[in-house]
Design a protein around this motif. Structure first.
Motif, PDB file in Angstrom:
ATOM      1  N   LEU A 117       0.868  -1.174   0.000  1.00  0.00           N
ATOM      2  CA  LEU A 117       0.000   0.000   0.000  1.00  0.00           C
ATOM      3  C   LEU A 117       0.904   1.223   0.000  1.00  0.00           C
ATOM      4  CD1 LEU A 117      -2.730  -1.025   2.616  1.00  0.00           C
ATOM      5  CD2 LEU A 117      -2.774  -1.285   0.116  1.00  0.00           C
ATOM      6  N   ILE A 118       0.943   1.916  -1.125  1.00  0.00           N
ATOM      7  CA  ILE A 118       1.864   3.034  -1.324  1.00  0.00           C
ATOM      8  C   ILE A 118       1.124   4.168  -2.007  1.00  0.00           C
ATOM      9  CG2 ILE A 118       3.961   3.785  -2.524  1.00  0.00           C
ATOM     10  CD1 ILE A 118       5.018   0.956  -2.265  1.00  0.00           C
ATOM     11  N   LEU A 119       1.388   5.379  -1.579  1.00  0.00           N
ATOM     12  CA  LEU A 119       0.865   6.546  -2.263  1.00  0.00           C
ATOM     13  C   LEU A 119       1.991   7.556  -2.377  1.00  0.00           C
ATOM     14  CD1 LEU A 119      -1.836   7.414  -3.487  1.00  0.00           C
ATOM     15  CD2 LEU A 119      -2.272   8.711  -1.403  1.00  0.00           C
ATOM     16  N   GLY A 120       2.488   7.758  -3.612  1.00  0.00           N
ATOM     17  CA  GLY A 120       3.665   8.602  -3.795  1.00  0.00           C
ATOM     18  C   GLY A 120       4.831   8.001  -3.026  1.00  0.00           C
ATOM     19  N   PRO A 121       5.498   8.806  -2.189  1.00  0.00           N
ATOM     20  CA  PRO A 121       6.618   8.284  -1.401  1.00  0.00           C
ATOM     21  C   PRO A 121       6.175   7.681  -0.066  1.00  0.00           C
ATOM     22  CG  PRO A 121       6.460  10.621  -1.063  1.00  0.00           C
ATOM     23  CD  PRO A 121       5.365  10.265  -2.048  1.00  0.00           C
ATOM     24  N   LEU A 122       4.864   7.696   0.218  1.00  0.00           N
ATOM     25  CA  LEU A 122       4.360   7.229   1.505  1.00  0.00           C
ATOM     26  C   LEU A 122       4.096   5.731   1.467  1.00  0.00           C
ATOM     27  CD1 LEU A 122       1.828  10.088   2.340  1.00  0.00           C
ATOM     28  CD2 LEU A 122       4.269   9.956   2.866  1.00  0.00           C
ATOM     29  N   ARG A 123       4.778   5.001   2.314  1.00  0.00           N
ATOM     30  CA  ARG A 123       4.608   3.551   2.405  1.00  0.00           C
ATOM     31  C   ARG A 123       3.747   3.262   3.621  1.00  0.00           C
ATOM     32  NH1 ARG A 123       9.510   0.921  -0.801  1.00  0.00           N
ATOM     33  NH2 ARG A 123       9.815   2.691  -2.183  1.00  0.00           N
ATOM     34  N   ALA A 149      -4.890  -2.032  -4.999  1.00  0.00           N
ATOM     35  CA  ALA A 149      -4.092  -1.645  -3.836  1.00  0.00           C
ATOM     36  C   ALA A 149      -3.929  -0.136  -3.754  1.00  0.00           C
ATOM     37  CB  ALA A 149      -2.723  -2.333  -3.893  1.00  0.00           C
ATOM     38  N   THR A 150      -3.866   0.530  -4.902  1.00  0.00           N
ATOM     39  CA  THR A 150      -3.784   1.995  -4.906  1.00  0.00           C
ATOM     40  C   THR A 150      -5.059   2.603  -4.326  1.00  0.00           C
ATOM     41  OG1 THR A 150      -2.330   1.991  -6.839  1.00  0.00           O
ATOM     42  CG2 THR A 150      -3.484   4.035  -6.351  1.00  0.00           C
ATOM     43  N   VAL A 151      -6.197   2.037  -4.683  1.00  0.00           N
ATOM     44  CA  VAL A 151      -7.474   2.501  -4.135  1.00  0.00           C
ATOM     45  C   VAL A 151      -7.494   2.298  -2.620  1.00  0.00           C
ATOM     46  CG1 VAL A 151      -9.977   2.184  -4.154  1.00  0.00           C
ATOM     47  CG2 VAL A 151      -8.680   1.972  -6.285  1.00  0.00           C
ATOM     48  N   VAL A 152      -7.056   1.121  -2.184  1.00  0.00           N
ATOM     49  CA  VAL A 152      -7.026   0.820  -0.749  1.00  0.00           C
ATOM     50  C   VAL A 152      -6.061   1.760  -0.026  1.00  0.00           C
ATOM     51  CG1 VAL A 152      -6.454  -0.942   0.974  1.00  0.00           C
ATOM     52  CG2 VAL A 152      -7.713  -1.577  -1.091  1.00  0.00           C
ATOM     53  N   SER A 153      -4.948   2.087  -0.655  1.00  0.00           N
ATOM     54  CA  SER A 153      -3.975   3.000  -0.044  1.00  0.00           C
ATOM     55  C   SER A 153      -4.621   4.337   0.287  1.00  0.00           C
ATOM     56  CB  SER A 153      -2.779   3.211  -0.979  1.00  0.00           C
ATOM     57  OG  SER A 153      -2.085   2.013  -1.220  1.00  0.00           O
TER      58      SER A 153
END
Length: 244
Positions: A117-123, A149-153
């Motif tokens: 689960l990643i959004l930009g640099p945020l893990r 997984a992007t949606v879940v992030s």
């Protein structure tokens, strides 16, 4: 003849509809994926270790084992920013997870998969999936699950910010200053959008997540971005470089 619905598109819509009901995130995943169990968890540097959603006791146990042991597919997925796929975990235990592999020997598991689960640099965490029998995901399924997984992030990070008692927005009594801060945040969002090449909503969420993790206000974060003292593109490249 009516075409069959795209299960992954339906799952993405169903996930987005679960804002405020994140404990049910596993439901659309199970409906769309050829797996027997699913969980969504947070851990790492930004959010505390927590199972947000688990379809059953086995899924919850897999999360707890990995949290306790500090190893397993979810840790590797988050560290490498890539899916971890073990299509036959009992026949071919992963040697990089000796304690985890031994702990699940008695469990009725065939395959184990983890998606970061990643959004930009945020893990943020990971989605863990398992099957009772050995199973190999197709390359198309891996791509589709990564999209989910992007949606879940987004949902998980938004939940953390929503539930946080930390005041992310450092509002003042001055309406003029508040309006100026909003303009700064809008400008900074545009800069982050360009840096990471992500939608505006995600760029804003990345800024909010960074402010949340640092315990600072959005106005402060926006000012640093505008002054070019903070670049998420640089942070992202540094993270990727540390894992090469």
């Amino acid at each position: 003849m009516t075409p069959m619905p795209d299960l992954f598109a339906v799952a993405a819509d169903a996930l987005n509809a679960l804002t405020g009901q994140e404990a049910r995130l596993y439901e659309p995943l199970l409906a769309a994926l050829p797996v027997d169990g699913a969980s969504v968890s947070t851990f790492g540097d930004i959010l505390a270790a927590e199972t947000i959603s688990a379809s059953d006791a086995q899924s919850f146990r897999l999360d707890e084992l990995q949290f306790d042991l500090g190893e397993g597919p979810c840790w590797d997925a988050l560290q490498t920013a890539a899916p971890v796929l073990e299509p036959d975990i009992r026949k071919r235990p992963n040697r990089t997870w000796p304690a985890f592999s031994e702990a699940i020997l008695a469990d009725d598991l065939g395959a184990v998969f983890a998606f970061p689960l990643i959004l930009g640099p945020l893990r943020i965490g990971a989605i863990d999936l398992y099957t009772n029998r050995p199973y190999r995901l197709s390359s198309q399924s891996v791509q589709q699950i990564s999209s989910l997984a992007t949606v879940v992030s987004r949902l998980v990070l938004s939940r953390a910010i929503r539930l946080s008692h930390t005041e992310i927005e450092n509002e003042t009594d001055s309406a003029t200053r508040q309006k100026f801060s909003r303009r700064e945040i809008h400008q900074a969002t545009g800069m982050v959008l360009a840096q990471l090449r992500i939608p505006a909503a995600d760029a804003l969420l990345v800024m909010q997540g960074h402010a949340f993790a640092a315990g600072r206000s959005m106005a402060e974060i926006a000012a640093e971005i505008i002054d070019r003292r903070l670049s998420f593109a640089v942070i992202e490249s540094q993270i990727e470089g540390s894992h090469d």
